[in-house]
Design a protein around this motif. Sequence first.
Motif, PDB file in Angstrom:
ATOM      1  N   VAL A   1       0.834  -1.199   0.000  1.00 49.68           N
ATOM      2  CA  VAL A   1       0.000   0.000   0.000  1.00 49.68           C
ATOM      3  C   VAL A   1       0.879   1.264   0.000  1.00 49.68           C
ATOM      4  O   VAL A   1       0.524   2.267  -0.618  1.00 49.68           O
ATOM      5  N   GLU A   2       2.050   1.192   0.612  1.00 45.03           N
ATOM      6  CA  GLU A   2       2.942   2.373   0.627  1.00 45.03           C
ATOM      7  C   GLU A   2       3.400   2.700  -0.798  1.00 45.03           C
ATOM      8  O   GLU A   2       3.404   3.855  -1.222  1.00 45.03           O
ATOM      9  N   THR A   3       3.783   1.656  -1.532  1.00 44.10           N
ATOM     10  CA  THR A   3       4.270   1.882  -2.906  1.00 44.10           C
ATOM     11  C   THR A   3       3.128   2.366  -3.795  1.00 44.10           C
ATOM     12  O   THR A   3       3.319   3.243  -4.646  1.00 44.10           O
ATOM     13  N   ILE A   4       1.950   1.803  -3.590  1.00 46.72           N
ATOM     14  CA  ILE A   4       0.798   2.229  -4.398  1.00 46.72           C
ATOM     15  C   ILE A   4       0.502   3.702  -4.108  1.00 46.72           C
ATOM     16  O   ILE A   4       0.271   4.496  -5.011  1.00 46.72           O
ATOM     17  N   ARG A   5       0.545   4.065  -2.840  1.00 44.80           N
ATOM     18  CA  ARG A   5       0.274   5.466  -2.479  1.00 44.80           C
ATOM     19  C   ARG A   5       1.303   6.399  -3.127  1.00 44.80           C
ATOM     20  O   ARG A   5       0.940   7.441  -3.671  1.00 44.80           O
ATOM     21  N   ARG A   6       2.573   5.984  -3.100  1.00 39.21           N
ATOM     22  CA  ARG A   6       3.598   6.844  -3.732  1.00 39.21           C
ATOM     23  C   ARG A   6       3.333   7.002  -5.227  1.00 39.21           C
ATOM     24  O   ARG A   6       3.500   8.077  -5.794  1.00 39.21           O
ATOM     25  N   GLY A   7       2.881   5.912  -5.866  1.00 37.90           N
ATOM     26  CA  GLY A   7       2.667   5.953  -7.317  1.00 37.90           C
ATOM     27  C   GLY A   7       1.354   6.606  -7.717  1.00 37.90           C
ATOM     28  O   GLY A   7       1.168   6.974  -8.877  1.00 37.90           O
ATOM     29  N   ALA A   8       0.437   6.711  -6.770  1.00 37.27           N
ATOM     30  CA  ALA A   8      -0.883   7.289  -7.088  1.00 37.27           C
ATOM     31  C   ALA A   8      -1.277   8.220  -5.939  1.00 37.27           C
ATOM     32  O   ALA A   8      -2.209   7.928  -5.182  1.00 37.27           O
ATOM     33  N   PRO A   9      -0.561   9.345  -5.817  1.00 33.52           N
ATOM     34  CA  PRO A   9      -0.770  10.188  -4.626  1.00 33.52           C
ATOM     35  C   PRO A   9      -2.187  10.736  -4.490  1.00 33.52           C
ATOM     36  O   PRO A   9      -2.618  11.008  -3.372  1.00 33.52           O
ATOM     37  N   ASP A  10      -2.900  10.878  -5.605  1.00 38.42           N
ATOM     38  CA  ASP A  10      -4.239  11.474  -5.514  1.00 38.42           C
ATOM     39  C   ASP A  10      -5.364  10.438  -5.411  1.00 38.42           C
ATOM     40  O   ASP A  10      -6.539  10.803  -5.327  1.00 38.42           O
ATOM     41  N   ALA A  11      -5.004   9.164  -5.459  1.00 38.21           N
ATOM     42  CA  ALA A  11      -6.055   8.134  -5.520  1.00 38.21           C
ATOM     43  C   ALA A  11      -6.846   8.066  -4.222  1.00 38.21           C
ATOM     44  O   ALA A  11      -6.305   8.289  -3.138  1.00 38.21           O
ATOM     45  N   LEU A  12      -8.128   7.767  -4.354  1.00 37.89           N
ATOM     46  CA  LEU A  12      -8.965   7.479  -3.174  1.00 37.89           C
ATOM     47  C   LEU A  12      -8.749   6.008  -2.857  1.00 37.89           C
ATOM     48  O   LEU A  12      -9.256   5.129  -3.561  1.00 37.89           O
ATOM     49  N   LEU A  13      -7.953   5.752  -1.830  1.00 38.81           N
ATOM     50  CA  LEU A  13      -7.610   4.359  -1.529  1.00 38.81           C
ATOM     51  C   LEU A  13      -8.486   3.815  -0.414  1.00 38.81           C
ATOM     52  O   LEU A  13      -8.665   4.456   0.624  1.00 38.81           O
ATOM     53  N   TRP A  14      -9.019   2.622  -0.624  1.00 33.15           N
ATOM     54  CA  TRP A  14      -9.630   1.821   0.432  1.00 33.15           C
ATOM     55  C   TRP A  14      -8.704   0.620   0.637  1.00 33.15           C
ATOM     56  O   TRP A  14      -7.845   0.328  -0.212  1.00 33.15           O
ATOM     57  N   PHE A  15      -8.898  -0.078   1.759  1.00 35.67           N
ATOM     58  CA  PHE A  15      -8.060  -1.256   2.005  1.00 35.67           C
ATOM     59  C   PHE A  15      -8.949  -2.445   2.331  1.00 35.67           C
ATOM     60  O   PHE A  15      -9.912  -2.323   3.100  1.00 35.67           O
ATOM     61  N   GLN A  16      -8.632  -3.580   1.733  1.00 37.38           N
ATOM     62  CA  GLN A  16      -9.385  -4.809   2.032  1.00 37.38           C
ATOM     63  C   GLN A  16      -8.560  -5.660   2.989  1.00 37.38           C
ATOM     64  O   GLN A  16      -7.369  -5.871   2.775  1.00 37.38           O
ATOM     65  N   LEU A  17      -9.228  -6.168   4.017  1.00 33.71           N
ATOM     66  CA  LEU A  17      -8.521  -6.962   5.023  1.00 33.71           C
ATOM     67  C   LEU A  17      -8.973  -8.410   5.028  1.00 33.71           C
ATOM     68  O   LEU A  17     -10.169  -8.698   5.129  1.00 33.71           O
ATOM     69  N   TYR A  18      -7.994  -9.311   4.938  1.00 32.52           N
ATOM     70  CA  TYR A  18      -8.190 -10.685   5.375  1.00 32.52           C
ATOM     71  C   TYR A  18      -7.576 -10.734   6.765  1.00 32.52           C
ATOM     72  O   TYR A  18      -6.377 -10.485   6.911  1.00 32.52           O
ATOM     73  N   VAL A  19      -8.395 -11.019   7.768  1.00 27.49           N
ATOM     74  CA  VAL A  19      -7.865 -11.032   9.141  1.00 27.49           C
ATOM     75  C   VAL A  19      -6.932 -12.237   9.280  1.00 27.49           C
ATOM     76  O   VAL A  19      -7.336 -13.377   9.048  1.00 27.49           O
ATOM     77  N   TRP A  20      -5.677 -11.949   9.643  1.00 29.99           N
ATOM     78  CA  TRP A  20      -4.707 -13.031   9.849  1.00 29.99           C
ATOM     79  C   TRP A  20      -4.894 -13.609  11.239  1.00 29.99           C
ATOM     80  O   TRP A  20      -5.363 -12.930  12.159  1.00 29.99           O
ATOM     81  N   ARG A  21      -4.455 -14.839  11.408  1.00 26.68           N
ATOM     82  CA  ARG A  21      -4.555 -15.481  12.734  1.00 26.68           C
ATOM     83  C   ARG A  21      -3.780 -14.673  13.766  1.00 26.68           C
ATOM     84  O   ARG A  21      -4.203 -14.556  14.902  1.00 26.68           O
ATOM     85  N   ASP A  22      -2.647 -14.135  13.373  1.00 27.88           N
ATOM     86  CA  ASP A  22      -1.866 -13.314  14.300  1.00 27.88           C
ATOM     87  C   ASP A  22      -2.445 -11.894  14.300  1.00 27.88           C
ATOM     88  O   ASP A  22      -2.266 -11.127  13.350  1.00 27.88           O
ATOM     89  N   ARG A  23      -3.164 -11.560  15.404  1.00 29.69           N
ATOM     90  CA  ARG A  23      -3.858 -10.268  15.434  1.00 29.69           C
ATOM     91  C   ARG A  23      -2.886  -9.092  15.535  1.00 29.69           C
ATOM     92  O   ARG A  23      -3.201  -7.993  15.066  1.00 29.69           O
ATOM     93  N   ALA A  24      -1.736  -9.318  16.142  1.00 30.90           N
ATOM     94  CA  ALA A  24      -0.772  -8.208  16.248  1.00 30.90           C
ATOM     95  C   ALA A  24      -0.271  -7.840  14.842  1.00 30.90           C
ATOM     96  O   ALA A  24      -0.167  -6.655  14.490  1.00 30.90           O
ATOM     97  N   LEU A  25      -0.006  -8.861  14.029  1.00 28.81           N
ATOM     98  CA  LEU A  25       0.427  -8.591  12.647  1.00 28.81           C
ATOM     99  C   LEU A  25      -0.704  -7.920  11.872  1.00 28.81           C
ATOM    100  O   LEU A  25      -0.475  -7.018  11.056  1.00 28.81           O
ATOM    101  N   THR A  26      -1.930  -8.358  12.138  1.00 24.79           N
ATOM    102  CA  THR A  26      -3.091  -7.765  11.455  1.00 24.79           C
ATOM    103  C   THR A  26      -3.197  -6.281  11.816  1.00 24.79           C
ATOM    104  O   THR A  26      -3.390  -5.429  10.943  1.00 24.79           O
ATOM    105  N   ALA A  27      -3.052  -5.983  13.099  1.00 26.24           N
ATOM    106  CA  ALA A  27      -3.178  -4.588  13.553  1.00 26.24           C
ATOM    107  C   ALA A  27      -2.075  -3.729  12.933  1.00 26.24           C
ATOM    108  O   ALA A  27      -2.317  -2.581  12.535  1.00 26.24           O
ATOM    109  N   ARG A  28      -0.886  -4.305  12.824  1.00 27.18           N
ATOM    110  CA  ARG A  28       0.233  -3.551  12.231  1.00 27.18           C
ATOM    111  C   ARG A  28      -0.066  -3.233  10.752  1.00 27.18           C
ATOM    112  O   ARG A  28       0.205  -2.142  10.267  1.00 27.18           O
ATOM    113  N   LEU A  29      -0.660  -4.196  10.073  1.00 27.27           N
ATOM    114  CA  LEU A  29      -1.016  -3.986   8.661  1.00 27.27           C
ATOM    115  C   LEU A  29      -2.028  -2.841   8.536  1.00 27.27           C
ATOM    116  O   LEU A  29      -1.928  -1.988   7.643  1.00 27.27           O
ATOM    117  N   LEU A  30      -2.973  -2.809   9.465  1.00 30.59           N
ATOM    118  CA  LEU A  30      -3.989  -1.743   9.416  1.00 30.59           C
ATOM    119  C   LEU A  30      -3.384  -0.375   9.685  1.00 30.59           C
ATOM    120  O   LEU A  30      -3.802   0.625   9.094  1.00 30.59           O
TER     121      LEU A  30
END
Length: 385
Positions: free
Chosen positions: A114-143
């Motif tokens: 998502v960081e690279t996409i944001r750099r390449g498309a600075p004006d885009a309206l970005l949403w994010f889709q989440l698959y919740v991972w079993r490791d919730r700490a990793l999931t929270a970091r992704l969010l």
Amino acid sequence: MPMLLNASDYRRRARRFLPRGLFEYIDRGSEDETALTRLRASLDAITLLPAVLTGRDRRDLDTVLFGRRLAAPLVVAPTALAGLVSHDGETKLARAASRVGIPVCISTQSVTTVETIRRGAPDALLWFQLYVWRDRALTARLLERASACGCDNLLVTVDTPVSPKREYNERNGFGIPFKPHLRSMLDVSLHPSWLFGVLARYLVSEGMPTYGHYPEAFRTAITRADIAESVRIEPRLSWDDMCWLREIWPGKLTIKGVLAVEDAERAVEIGADGVVVSVHGGRNLDCLPAPADCIPAIVGAVKGRLTILADSGVRRGTDVLKYLALGAEAVLLGRLPLWGLASGGEAGAEAILRMVLREMDTAMAFLGAHCVPALRNGRASELRN
Ligand SMILES: Cc1cc2nc3c(=O)[nH]c(=O)nc-3n(C[C@H](O)[C@H](O)[C@H](O)COP(=O)(O)O)c2cc1C
């Protein structure tokens, strides 16, 4: 360059460009593909009733969604591995959507972060889709990363507790990480434009493409079961997890893959902002009802308390209008932008989105609907066969 006049033209062109394994991964459904057939049948069965003599000659597709004005009630759906369709494909999709004035939803399983996409498309309206991972700490970091990149709507996908049965992927040797075997190597070598224009460009820059958001250790040491387990999609997902996400996610929260009225009502209770009435493009459970058959009851139960989005099976602008007329406030497009991307990169993705807009505009003229709300409130909603 052959004329690309409708979605089927784009699909045919995508089929020529992409290796068979990748084309079928995008194009096909699961098991016996009855859900795909049902999707088309349900949309084809809907008719729209026009209002005549409206005295207007201009239509306006703009719409307010989640408090934001968009050029049209469309969203580019999250699609895993879109970056394999064209080099840097996810960023190209984001730029195409941005030029058209609609949001794009980045998949947890995108090739590019998502960081690279944001750099390449600075004006885009970005949403994010989440698959919740079993490791919730990793999931929270992704969010946190998604939020820091300005993604303002989180689509939590809840219709994929296990891997769907897609036999053709096994036959084609298509999987992530990509494991070369004779059949897939032959497939790739028969598609030199894709091999050199997409795969080779990744290989010389960042190596074999894979899921960009997954932890480094997962990407480099796929055989380490403990790591793979921590980023497995949580099969025991529950409403408690949605409450947790509601607490930690600062933006809009939308639950993707809701078909039952009771689940839409639960979504209201936990404070979600929206639901996507979706069968994942007919790619998961093969005996699901069609969204068109579920939307009216969901709209009847929760309209005004949740933003109701829809997807699956859209191949024409008129399909979008049908979902809107049933009461959806916007429609996600999955395969169409991918076929556009395969056909002509960023320009192809933009072209197919504009084609859908033109088809919507033409049909609205015939229907006597001068704006999107007129479709929802007007005679066009008295329409089901
Ligand atoms: C190739 C492909 C990959 C997809 N990956 C995801 C994904 O990562 N997350 C998700 O929630 N939905 C995913 N979907 C489903 C789409 O978001 C959307 O629900 C579906 O494609 C809509 O149907 P349509 O392709 O007929 O427009 C994927 C769909 C396709 C075709």
